[in-house]
Design a protein around this motif. Structure first.
Motif, mmCIF file in Angstrom:
data_model
loop_
_atom_site.group_PDB
_atom_site.id
_atom_site.type_symbol
_atom_site.label_atom_id
_atom_site.label_comp_id
_atom_site.label_asym_id
_atom_site.label_seq_id
_atom_site.Cartn_x
_atom_site.Cartn_y
_atom_site.Cartn_z
ATOM 1 N N ILE A 1 0.833 -1.204 0.000
ATOM 2 C CA ILE A 1 0.000 0.000 0.000
ATOM 3 C C ILE A 1 0.864 1.249 0.000
ATOM 4 O O ILE A 1 1.942 1.274 0.619
ATOM 5 C CB ILE A 1 -0.907 0.026 1.255
ATOM 6 N N ASN A 2 0.364 2.276 -0.713
ATOM 7 C CA ASN A 2 0.877 3.618 -0.543
ATOM 8 C C ASN A 2 2.138 3.986 -1.322
ATOM 9 O O ASN A 2 2.070 4.775 -2.244
ATOM 10 C CB ASN A 2 1.056 3.869 0.967
ATOM 11 N N LYS A 3 3.264 3.423 -0.945
ATOM 12 C CA LYS A 3 4.508 3.829 -1.613
ATOM 13 C C LYS A 3 4.928 2.812 -2.669
ATOM 14 O O LYS A 3 4.932 1.615 -2.386
ATOM 15 C CB LYS A 3 5.641 3.927 -0.604
ATOM 16 N N GLN B 1 -2.062 -8.008 -3.199
ATOM 17 C CA GLN B 1 -2.860 -6.790 -3.350
ATOM 18 C C GLN B 1 -1.914 -5.607 -3.486
ATOM 19 O O GLN B 1 -1.019 -5.431 -2.655
ATOM 20 C CB GLN B 1 -3.740 -6.561 -2.118
ATOM 21 N N ILE B 2 -2.123 -4.824 -4.509
ATOM 22 C CA ILE B 2 -1.327 -3.615 -4.720
ATOM 23 C C ILE B 2 -2.320 -2.462 -4.754
ATOM 24 O O ILE B 2 -3.156 -2.374 -5.661
ATOM 25 C CB ILE B 2 -0.501 -3.725 -6.022
ATOM 26 N N LEU B 3 -2.272 -1.630 -3.716
ATOM 27 C CA LEU B 3 -3.374 -0.707 -3.462
ATOM 28 C C LEU B 3 -2.934 0.726 -3.191
ATOM 29 O O LEU B 3 -1.884 0.963 -2.574
ATOM 30 C CB LEU B 3 -4.149 -1.158 -2.206
ATOM 31 N N LEU B 4 -3.755 1.652 -3.619
ATOM 32 C CA LEU B 4 -3.668 3.047 -3.172
ATOM 33 C C LEU B 4 -2.289 3.688 -3.316
ATOM 34 O O LEU B 4 -1.808 4.352 -2.404
ATOM 35 C CB LEU B 4 -4.139 3.142 -1.709
ATOM 36 N N MET B 5 -1.678 3.457 -4.468
ATOM 37 C CA MET B 5 -0.407 4.145 -4.740
ATOM 38 C C MET B 5 -0.762 5.316 -5.651
ATOM 39 O O MET B 5 -0.775 5.202 -6.868
ATOM 40 C CB MET B 5 0.590 3.193 -5.391
ATOM 41 N N VAL C 1 -3.824 2.516 -8.435
ATOM 42 C CA VAL C 1 -2.376 2.697 -8.574
ATOM 43 C C VAL C 1 -2.172 3.631 -9.770
ATOM 44 O O VAL C 1 -2.515 3.275 -10.896
ATOM 45 C CB VAL C 1 -1.661 1.349 -8.805
ATOM 46 N N SER C 2 -1.667 4.820 -9.525
ATOM 47 C CA SER C 2 -1.485 5.815 -10.594
ATOM 48 C C SER C 2 -0.338 5.458 -11.504
ATOM 49 O O SER C 2 0.650 4.872 -11.058
ATOM 50 C CB SER C 2 -1.188 7.196 -9.997
#
Ligand SMILES: *[C@@H]1O[C@H](CO)[C@@H](O)[C@H](O)[C@H]1NC(C)=O
Length: 128
Positions: free
Chosen positions: A31-33, A51-55, A84-85
């Protein structure tokens, strides 16, 4: 004595090779970074789900250039991407991924992709 040392060296070397060829990793929620992706380094199989989330603070697609994981061949559970942007291709991130087994699912799905506004393709192989 020398022979014992040679055998030990061989065992050490062989175990390193086997270790690198099969690195099993547990379920991961990154998450995140973007740097959290580093935890996937050398993983050949995820025993569980990824899970690859909220980057959301990634500024350019180039930021993904150093995060390429060709060793990852399979995931026994599900694969999820959410928000993920700048990620344009999942196949570029995981060029060796061949199977998502779905032994564990997320709402009956083994591949979940949502809120991925920059995504252009899942993978080249699938598009063909
Ligand atoms: C990945 O493999 C490389 C080359 O074998 C090794 O140098 C590195 O320490 C490994 N990294 C991890 C996180 O396992």
């Amino acid at each position: 004595m020398a022979r014992a040392a040679l055998v030990l060296l061989f065992v050490w070397f062989f175990s390193r090779v086997v270790y690198v060829e099969h690195k099993l990793c547990p379920s991961l929620r990154l998450i995140n970074k973007i740097s959290r992706l580093e935890r996937l380094r050398n993983c050949t199989e995820i025993i569980g789900s990824l899970q690859i989330l909220l980057m959301e603070r990634i500024t350019t697609a180039k930021d993904f250039d150093k995060y390429v994981f060709p060793e990852l061949k399979s995931i026994t559970g599900y694969l999820m991407f959410y928000s993920v942007s700048k990620l344009t291709s999942i196949g570029k991130l995981f060029p060796g991924l061949r199977v998502i087994r779905g032994r564990e699912m997320f709402l009956h799905y083994s591949l979940v992709i949502f809120g991925m506004k920059d995504l252009r393709e899942v993978s080249k192989r699938m598009n063909k």
